[in-house]
Design an enzyme around this catalytic site. Structure first.
Site, PDB file in Angstrom:
ATOM      1  N   ARG A   1       0.842  -1.201   0.000  1.00 14.34           N
ATOM      2  CA  ARG A   1       0.000   0.000   0.000  1.00 14.34           C
ATOM      3  C   ARG A   1       0.874   1.248   0.000  1.00 14.34           C
ATOM      4  O   ARG A   1       1.982   1.252   0.519  1.00 14.34           O
ATOM      5  CB  ARG A   1      -0.916   0.027   1.215  1.00 14.34           C
ATOM      6  CG  ARG A   1      -2.132  -0.882   1.090  1.00 14.34           C
ATOM      7  CD  ARG A   1      -3.051  -0.780   2.292  1.00 14.34           C
ATOM      8  NE  ARG A   1      -2.420  -1.295   3.481  1.00 14.34           N
ATOM      9  CZ  ARG A   1      -1.858  -0.560   4.422  1.00 14.34           C
ATOM     10  NH1 ARG A   1      -1.857   0.763   4.332  1.00 14.34           N
ATOM     11  NH2 ARG A   1      -1.292  -1.117   5.472  1.00 14.34           N
TER      12      ARG A   1
ATOM     13  N   TYR B   1      -1.595  -3.631  -6.745  1.00 14.27           N
ATOM     14  CA  TYR B   1      -1.326  -4.435  -5.559  1.00 14.27           C
ATOM     15  C   TYR B   1      -2.348  -4.299  -4.438  1.00 14.27           C
ATOM     16  O   TYR B   1      -2.697  -3.194  -4.036  1.00 14.27           O
ATOM     17  CB  TYR B   1       0.056  -4.090  -4.978  1.00 14.27           C
ATOM     18  CG  TYR B   1       0.570  -5.213  -4.108  1.00 14.27           C
ATOM     19  CD1 TYR B   1       1.153  -6.327  -4.677  1.00 14.27           C
ATOM     20  CD2 TYR B   1       0.395  -5.190  -2.731  1.00 14.27           C
ATOM     21  CE1 TYR B   1       1.573  -7.387  -3.903  1.00 14.27           C
ATOM     22  CE2 TYR B   1       0.821  -6.245  -1.944  1.00 14.27           C
ATOM     23  CZ  TYR B   1       1.411  -7.337  -2.533  1.00 14.27           C
ATOM     24  OH  TYR B   1       1.822  -8.391  -1.772  1.00 14.27           O
TER      25      TYR B   1
ATOM     26  N   LYS C   1      -9.578  -2.292   1.839  1.00 11.44           N
ATOM     27  CA  LYS C   1      -9.296  -1.144   2.700  1.00 11.44           C
ATOM     28  C   LYS C   1     -10.085   0.096   2.254  1.00 11.44           C
ATOM     29  O   LYS C   1     -10.592   0.858   3.081  1.00 11.44           O
ATOM     30  CB  LYS C   1      -7.788  -0.866   2.740  1.00 11.44           C
ATOM     31  CG  LYS C   1      -6.991  -2.034   3.340  1.00 11.44           C
ATOM     32  CD  LYS C   1      -7.451  -2.317   4.714  1.00 11.44           C
ATOM     33  CE  LYS C   1      -6.941  -3.492   5.484  1.00 11.44           C
ATOM     34  NZ  LYS C   1      -5.778  -4.238   5.256  1.00 11.44           N
TER      35      LYS C   1
ATOM     36  N   HIS D   1     -10.576  -2.384  11.453  1.00 15.66           N
ATOM     37  CA  HIS D   1      -9.481  -3.242  10.982  1.00 15.66           C
ATOM     38  C   HIS D   1      -9.259  -4.347  12.021  1.00 15.66           C
ATOM     39  O   HIS D   1      -8.291  -4.333  12.769  1.00 15.66           O
ATOM     40  CB  HIS D   1      -8.226  -2.369  10.808  1.00 15.66           C
ATOM     41  CG  HIS D   1      -7.093  -3.024  10.084  1.00 15.66           C
ATOM     42  ND1 HIS D   1      -5.785  -2.594  10.215  1.00 15.66           N
ATOM     43  CD2 HIS D   1      -7.051  -4.060   9.207  1.00 15.66           C
ATOM     44  CE1 HIS D   1      -5.000  -3.345   9.453  1.00 15.66           C
ATOM     45  NE2 HIS D   1      -5.733  -4.235   8.836  1.00 15.66           N
TER      46      HIS D   1
ATOM     47  N   SER E   1      -1.358  -3.574  10.440  1.00 15.71           N
ATOM     48  CA  SER E   1      -0.989  -4.456   9.340  1.00 15.71           C
ATOM     49  C   SER E   1       0.278  -5.244   9.687  1.00 15.71           C
ATOM     50  O   SER E   1       1.236  -4.682  10.218  1.00 15.71           O
ATOM     51  CB  SER E   1      -0.742  -3.624   8.081  1.00 15.71           C
ATOM     52  OG  SER E   1      -1.917  -2.913   7.756  1.00 15.71           O
TER      53      SER E   1
ATOM     54  N   CYS F   1       0.760  -7.477  11.971  1.00 11.11           N
ATOM     55  CA  CYS F   1       1.007  -7.615  13.414  1.00 11.11           C
ATOM     56  C   CYS F   1       0.252  -8.779  14.039  1.00 11.11           C
ATOM     57  O   CYS F   1       0.089  -8.834  15.257  1.00 11.11           O
ATOM     58  CB  CYS F   1       0.677  -6.317  14.129  1.00 11.11           C
ATOM     59  SG  CYS F   1       1.832  -5.002  13.733  1.00 11.11           S
TER      60      CYS F   1
ATOM     61  N   ASP G   1      -9.305  -9.803   8.974  1.00 13.86           N
ATOM     62  CA  ASP G   1      -8.797  -8.450   8.685  1.00 13.86           C
ATOM     63  C   ASP G   1      -9.789  -7.326   8.959  1.00 13.86           C
ATOM     64  O   ASP G   1      -9.384  -6.260   9.394  1.00 13.86           O
ATOM     65  CB  ASP G   1      -8.334  -8.380   7.222  1.00 13.86           C
ATOM     66  CG  ASP G   1      -7.375  -7.222   6.956  1.00 13.86           C
ATOM     67  OD1 ASP G   1      -6.388  -7.090   7.712  1.00 13.86           O
ATOM     68  OD2 ASP G   1      -7.611  -6.455   6.015  1.00 13.86           O
TER      69      ASP G   1
ATOM     70  N   ARG H   1       2.038 -12.218  -0.333  1.00 11.57           N
ATOM     71  CA  ARG H   1       0.726 -12.605   0.220  1.00 11.57           C
ATOM     72  C   ARG H   1       0.143 -13.827  -0.471  1.00 11.57           C
ATOM     73  O   ARG H   1       0.465 -14.132  -1.625  1.00 11.57           O
ATOM     74  CB  ARG H   1      -0.255 -11.439   0.039  1.00 11.57           C
ATOM     75  CG  ARG H   1       0.230 -10.132   0.685  1.00 11.57           C
ATOM     76  CD  ARG H   1      -0.615  -9.717   1.812  1.00 11.57           C
ATOM     77  NE  ARG H   1      -0.011  -8.661   2.620  1.00 11.57           N
ATOM     78  CZ  ARG H   1      -0.545  -8.246   3.764  1.00 11.57           C
ATOM     79  NH1 ARG H   1      -1.666  -8.787   4.213  1.00 11.57           N
ATOM     80  NH2 ARG H   1       0.045  -7.303   4.464  1.00 11.57           N
TER      81      ARG H   1
HETATM   82  P1  GTP Z   1      -2.322  -7.755   7.603  1.00  8.44           P
HETATM   83  O1  GTP Z   1      -2.839  -8.803   6.695  1.00  8.44           O
HETATM   84  O2  GTP Z   1      -1.227  -6.935   6.985  1.00  8.44           O
HETATM   85  O3  GTP Z   1      -3.375  -6.882   8.177  1.00  8.44           O
HETATM   86  O4  GTP Z   1      -1.502  -8.520   8.781  1.00  8.44           O
HETATM   87  P2  GTP Z   1      -1.989  -9.389  10.047  1.00  8.44           P
HETATM   88  O5  GTP Z   1      -2.293  -8.479  11.169  1.00  8.44           O
HETATM   89  O6  GTP Z   1      -3.024 -10.358   9.645  1.00  8.44           O
HETATM   90  O7  GTP Z   1      -0.626 -10.160  10.439  1.00  8.44           O
HETATM   91  P3  GTP Z   1      -0.255 -11.715  10.328  1.00  8.44           P
HETATM   92  O8  GTP Z   1      -1.076 -12.589  11.211  1.00  8.44           O
HETATM   93  O9  GTP Z   1      -0.165 -12.078   8.904  1.00  8.44           O
HETATM   94  O10 GTP Z   1       1.217 -11.698  10.959  1.00  8.44           O
HETATM   95  C1  GTP Z   1       2.256 -10.915  10.425  1.00  8.44           C
HETATM   96  C2  GTP Z   1       3.589 -11.423  10.877  1.00  8.44           C
HETATM   97  O11 GTP Z   1       3.636 -11.450  12.307  1.00  8.44           O
HETATM   98  C3  GTP Z   1       3.889 -12.842  10.399  1.00  8.44           C
HETATM   99  O12 GTP Z   1       5.206 -12.904   9.924  1.00  8.44           O
HETATM  100  C4  GTP Z   1       3.696 -13.682  11.624  1.00  8.44           C
HETATM  101  O13 GTP Z   1       4.520 -14.820  11.607  1.00  8.44           O
HETATM  102  C5  GTP Z   1       4.053 -12.729  12.773  1.00  8.44           C
HETATM  103  N1  GTP Z   1       3.302 -13.077  14.008  1.00  8.44           N
HETATM  104  C6  GTP Z   1       1.971 -13.298  14.121  1.00  8.44           C
HETATM  105  N2  GTP Z   1       1.612 -13.644  15.381  1.00  8.44           N
HETATM  106  C7  GTP Z   1       2.765 -13.655  16.115  1.00  8.44           C
HETATM  107  C8  GTP Z   1       3.056 -13.926  17.484  1.00  8.44           C
HETATM  108  O14 GTP Z   1       2.186 -14.250  18.307  1.00  8.44           O
HETATM  109  N3  GTP Z   1       4.364 -13.797  17.856  1.00  8.44           N
HETATM  110  C9  GTP Z   1       5.344 -13.438  16.975  1.00  8.44           C
HETATM  111  N4  GTP Z   1       6.594 -13.341  17.433  1.00  8.44           N
HETATM  112  N5  GTP Z   1       5.097 -13.186  15.674  1.00  8.44           N
HETATM  113  C10 GTP Z   1       3.835 -13.278  15.231  1.00  8.44           C
HETATM  114  C1  SPV Z   2      -2.936  -4.557   5.385  1.00  7.01           C
HETATM  115  O1  SPV Z   2      -1.949  -3.932   4.953  1.00  7.01           O
HETATM  116  O2  SPV Z   2      -3.481  -4.283   6.495  1.00  7.01           O
HETATM  117  C2  SPV Z   2      -3.476  -5.675   4.598  1.00  7.01           C
HETATM  118  C3  SPV Z   2      -2.962  -5.875   3.242  1.00  7.01           C
HETATM  119  O3  SPV Z   2      -4.354  -6.375   5.081  1.00  7.01           O
HETATM  120  S1  SPV Z   2      -3.646  -4.789   2.069  1.00  7.01           S
HETATM  121  O4  SPV Z   2      -4.779  -5.440   1.470  1.00  7.01           O
HETATM  122  O5  SPV Z   2      -2.613  -4.524   1.081  1.00  7.01           O
HETATM  123  O6  SPV Z   2      -4.085  -3.581   2.728  1.00  7.01           O
HETATM  124 MN    MN Z   3      -4.895  -5.695   7.219  1.00  4.52          MN
END
Ligand code: GTP
Ligand code: SPV
Ligand code: MN
Length: 626
Positions: free
Chosen positions: A89, A238, A247, A267, A289, A291, A314, A409
């Site tokens: 983004r 993207y 979003k 979110h 994002s 996290c 999400d 992704r």
């Molecule tokens: P968006 O799709 O961007 O909104 O991200 P999200 O909030 O869904 O994050 P996602 O669950 O994909 O995690 C992002 C990164 O954080 C990944 O590389 C995970 O492996 C890492 N991660 C997730 N949960 C944990 C956790 O409990 N501990 C640690 N150390 N890392 C984590």
């Molecule tokens: C985020 O960045 O919080 C996502 C990926 O979930 S995107 O769809 O690119 O916003």
């Molecule tokens: Mn997101």
């Protein structure tokens, strides 16, 4: 072609035979299409019906164009490699357009750059559109994509039309939303729709460097006009820049609709959790994002007897029903999840979801027709040849750059998730018992704490901070303010957003409890203090016991944390330094309070609700007496 119009295209080029008949479209949709045909001047038009036949044709076309390659190791899986300049983004190029600036953003203090969104005037928005979109689809097909955010039959759902020149966007929207004929039928019955116009664009010099992924990074712009329920996106193919239901619609336009109609567009992931006693509850959680939302939403609990089911990973649309119960739907139909870090050990449920009918973007590929990314080292044999996300040879342990882009992704249908919640498509939504806020906080912030009441909880959401990630263009690991994990997604003035959240208190006597979690605290050597992932079930267990009013919390200056020994650590393998995990260093919190105060003063100013100032003063007083 400059003067082409829909009737002309329809008759002269036999477009009705190509796909759908424009003359059958409901009048408002027809004029929206006509208007944009005139502007963008496409070669042909394709009304998407969402069928398998259509999808197969698009996949074949994208293969011919070099946009995707098949991944024969799996069933119906594909890999897209983007232009390396188009991988995330672009927050700095994202604007909300309102008559007055103050509708969109609070006024930052003189000399300070606003960090709560970007405003554009209606005149400038029209100019930006005309400069970029005039003739931008020459020689291309314009796809008309009818889609629903939320189950087609839910009263909480909303419809959109995305006009795009990207078959990749069409294929992705088919996964991420309910797309095609059932939505057209609803439109024919008179349903309103959010207007979403998208083009990958053509650079102003006319040269497309990478024809398999056309884009125009220099002129990329993402525009929103809440007054007209209108989104316009140019230059990027993207994710959040181009899949406009996500979003742009579900959060930015969604939050403005939600404010008008008295609900919340957030979110947030939504999960169902069943305790060993068999009691089931739903939790929503906002993390910025990259996290951990997808991971928590699909978590495999390490604590025996617990079961997690996934409603969404999400976005949550939530409103109080007539009984004062907060009900949430996931407006999406798929997961657009971060690939790196996803593995059998961290997220086996995701791994069981994504190896069929999935469109991968910017991951690495293996010589046996599979995928690879950081975190999968143990899942490919060491003699496998790996091609990185840019298409170059890559050697494990030797190459200096990552194999997969950090924001690479998977785009995969939600219904394939083995723990998808039985109620995930219920039109009335699921009842939310708790709301979690969290972020990447390497220091000072405990594993979990509970808000004392709703207003305190809103304050905790307002003061969220997190390390920057690869999901947007921010560089390095700087800890940024990210209120409600919504900083990039507010559709209107953050001060008004806070007032809206505070006002929810009037809608129920049965408000969800609010908590803050932090899986990312590190020790002096930079190692995570908490193992995270499945072990996070221990934190959810404590939260559920708090919902049951168990006396397992003690008050601290920042909120309620687990009483000694009340966090269940039985059977955990790692050595956990509980003391350090829950330590509240006075110096850290003094600085935190100062930083938040400065942020509010510089960024929100007079738009900050009095109640939030009151909460800040309270925290300051509490921290001073530490
Ligand atoms: P968006 O799709 O961007 O909104 O991200 P999200 O909030 O869904 O994050 P996602 O669950 O994909 O995690 C992002 C990164 O954080 C990944 O590389 C995970 O492996 C890492 N991660 C997730 N949960 C944990 C956790 O409990 N501990 C640690 N150390 N890392 C984590
Ligand atoms: C985020 O960045 O919080 C996502 C990926 O979930 S995107 O769809 O690119 O916003
Ligand atoms: Mn997101």
């Amino acid at each position: 072609l400059a003067s082409c119009n829909v009737e002309f295209l329809n008759q002269v080029r036999g477009l009705s035979a190509l796909n759908g008949d424009l003359r059958d479209l409901p009048p408002k949709l027809k004029s929206y299409v006509e208007e944009n045909v005139r502007l963008c001047q496409p070669e042909t038009i394709h009304i998407c019906d969402g069928t398998d036949v259509e999808n197969s044709k698009l996949l074949k076309l994208m293969q011919q164009q070099g946009t995707i390659v098949p991944l024969p190791k799996y069933e119906n899986c594909w890999l897209a490699r983007t232009n390396p300049a188009d991988t995330a983004r672009v927050e700095s190029k994202t604007f909300i357009c309102t008559d007055t600036k103050s509708e969109t953003i609070p006024s930052p203090k003189a000399g300070v750059k606003g960090a709560l969104g970007n405003w554009m005037s209606p005149h400038d928005m029209d100019k930006a559109i005309n400069e970029r979109f005039t003739g931008c689809m020459r020689g291309r097909t314009m796809y008309i994509v009818p889609f629903s955010m939320g189950p087609v039959t839910s009263p909480l759902s909303k419809i959109g039309i995305e006009i795009t020149d990207s078959p990749y966007v069409v294929a992705s929207m088919r996964i991420m939303t309910r797309m095609g004929l059932p939505v057209l039928e609803k439109l024919l019955k008179g349903a309103e729709f959010v207007k979403c116009l998208h083009s990958v664009g053509t650079p102003s010099n006319g040269i497309i460097e990478n024809p398999s992924w056309p884009c125009d990074p220099e002129r990329t712009i993402i525009l929103h006009r809440p007054k007209n329920n209108e989104i316009v996106s140019y230059g990027s193919g993207y994710g959040g820049n181009s899949l406009l239901g996500k979003k742009c619609f579900a959060l930015r336009i969604g939050s403005t609709i939600a404010r008008r109609e008295g609900w919340l567009a957030e979110h947030m992931l939504i999960l169902g959790i069943t305790s060993p006693s068999g009691k089931k509850r739903y939790i929503a959680a906002a993390f910025p994002s990259a996290c951990g939302k997808t991971n928590l939403a699909m978590m495999t609990p390490s604590l025996p007897g617990y079961k997690i089911e996934c409603v969404g990973d999400d976005i949550a649309w939530m409103r109080f029903d007539k009984n004062g119960v907060l009900r949430a739907i996931n407006p999406e139909n798929g997961f657009f999840g971060v690939a790196p870090g996803t593995s059998r050990s961290s997220n086996p449920i995701a791994m069981d979801t994504i190896f069929k009918n999935t469109l991968f973007t910017n991951v690495a590929s293996t010589s046996d027709g599979g995928v690879f990314w950081e975190g999968m080292e143990k899942e490919v044999s060491s003699n496998m040849e790996i091609t990185d996300w840019r298409g170059n040879n890559w050697k494990m342990g030797q190459s200096k750059t990552p194999a997969a882009h950090p924001n690479s992704r998977f785009c995969t249908p939600a219904k394939q998730c083995p723990i998808i919640d039985p109620a995930w498509e219920h039109p009335e939504g699921v009842p939310i018992s708790a709301i979690l806020f969290g972020g990447r906080r390497p220091a000072g912030v405990p594993l979990v704490y509970e808000a004392r009441n709703w207003n305190h909880g809103v304050f905790i959401g307002a003061t969220m901070r997190s390390e920057a990630t690869a999901a947007a263009e921010h560089k390095g690991k700087v800890v940024m303010h990210d209120p409600f994990a919504m900083r990039p997604f507010f559709g209107y003035n953050f001060g008004d957003y806070l007032s809206h959240w505070l006002s929810m208190k009037e809608r129920s006597d049965n408000l969800p409890k609010i908590f803050h979690v932090n899986w990312f605290r590190k020790d002096a050597n930079g190692k995570f203090l908490w193992p995270g992932f499945g072990e996070n079930s221990r934190v959810l267990d404590w939260i559920l016991r708090r919902l049951d009013n168990e006396d397992c919390a003690r008050d601290t200056p920042i909120g309620l944390i687990p009483k000694e020994n009340s966090l269940n650590l039985e059977g955990i393998e790692e050595n956990i330094d509980v003391k350090e995990l829950f330590d509240l260093p006075k110096q850290f919190w003094m600085e935190e309070v100062d930083s938040v105060a400065k942020y509010f003063d510089e960024q929100v100013g007079d738009d900050l609700p009095k109640e939030i100032t009151k909460q800040l003063n309270e925290l300051k007083k509490n921290v001073q007496s530490m």
